[in-house]
Design an enzyme around this catalytic site. Structure first.
Site, mmCIF file in Angstrom:
data_model
loop_
_atom_site.group_PDB
_atom_site.id
_atom_site.type_symbol
_atom_site.label_atom_id
_atom_site.label_comp_id
_atom_site.label_asym_id
_atom_site.label_seq_id
_atom_site.Cartn_x
_atom_site.Cartn_y
_atom_site.Cartn_z
ATOM 1 N N LYS A 120 0.827 -1.204 0.000
ATOM 2 C CA LYS A 120 0.000 0.000 0.000
ATOM 3 C C LYS A 120 0.867 1.262 0.000
ATOM 4 O O LYS A 120 0.647 2.182 -0.797
ATOM 5 C CB LYS A 120 -0.921 0.019 1.228
ATOM 6 C CG LYS A 120 -1.909 1.186 1.233
ATOM 7 C CD LYS A 120 -2.371 1.546 2.623
ATOM 8 C CE LYS A 120 -1.337 2.324 3.388
ATOM 9 N NZ LYS A 120 -1.825 2.850 4.684
ATOM 10 N N ASP A 138 -6.360 1.225 1.134
ATOM 11 C CA ASP A 138 -6.321 1.424 2.578
ATOM 12 C C ASP A 138 -7.672 1.018 3.157
ATOM 13 O O ASP A 138 -8.509 0.452 2.467
ATOM 14 C CB ASP A 138 -5.971 2.878 2.915
ATOM 15 C CG ASP A 138 -7.091 3.847 2.562
ATOM 16 O OD1 ASP A 138 -8.062 3.446 1.879
ATOM 17 O OD2 ASP A 138 -7.018 5.018 2.986
#
Length: 226
Positions: A120, A138
């Site tokens: 991420k 997220d």
């Protein structure tokens, strides 16, 4: 979900949040990487308060290594998991100096070699610092994607990312990432989402379940008024 349905969702969210952007304050790839690392399980607002002073004190990887771990921990103490994050920051800075000439690498696989930098974080840095299209999943992106049917409730983060990459045109990946975050952060919240005024309620099974008691109550009130 097909691409046409996703297009309709993206167009609605684009109207709601046309100016969606990365809300982590930074002035270069190094600062962005530090900020994203700090943002795990922490709000961007808190991170920005901490980095306002942090980025004044520390400019380069060498600066983070010139102080003790305890001092760095104190500098980021308002951040959740600050002890682990301070350790990751110093280890990352050491690796940057030893292997990457003190610079944040521009390749995804090299970014994920850095301590504390997962997929991420690497996607955020690639897209925002280096202009490479990417979708970072997220907690907001994950929640919204599942509520709106772009992914299944039990999909992993990687599965959500892959499904979004198939549904969204590549040139829109980065902007879609920001808009989904804004939609999840300011509208489709984890707790108390704005289902009653949501233009995408028909797409959301969870939203319909939430609104059912409200609709039933209103129906009863109407019957009593007759």
């Amino acid at each position: 979900m097909n691409a046409k349905q996703m297009r309709e969702i993206l167009d609605v969210i684009a109207e709601m949040f046309p100016d969606a952007h990365c809300e982590l304050n930074h002035s270069n790839p190094f600062e962005l990487t530090i900020a994203v690392l700090l943002s795990a399980q922490c709000t961007d607002e808190t991170v920005n308060k901490v980095t306002a002073g942090l980025f004044e004190k520390y400019k380069r990887p060498e600066d983070y290594l010139s102080v003790s771990l305890e001092e760095l921990q104190q500098d980021i103490k308002r951040i959740g998991l600050y002890r682990n994050k301070a350790t990751h920051i110093q280890k990352m800075c050491r690796l940057l100096l030893d292997k990457f000439d003190g610079r944040i690498p521009e390749e995804h696989d090299k970014l994920t070699e850095l301590p504390g930098v997962g997929r991420k974080t690497a996607n955020v840095v690639m897209s925002n610092a280096f202009g490479v299209p990417a979708i970072a999943v997220d907690t907001h992106v994950d929640r919204v994607s599942k509520r709106l049917g772009a992914a299944k409730p039990d999909d992993s983060v990687l599965e959500v990312e892959k499904k979004l990459m198939k549904l969204v045109p590549r040139e829109e990946w980065t902007l879609t990432h920001h808009r989904l975050i804004f939609f999840g952060r300011y509208h489709c919240k984890a707790q108390n989402p704005s289902c009653g005024i949501c233009p995408l309620l028909d797409r959301c099974k969870e939203g319909k379940r939430r609104m059912k008691p409200v609709r039933n109550r209103k129906d009863k009130e109407r019957k009593l008024q007759r």
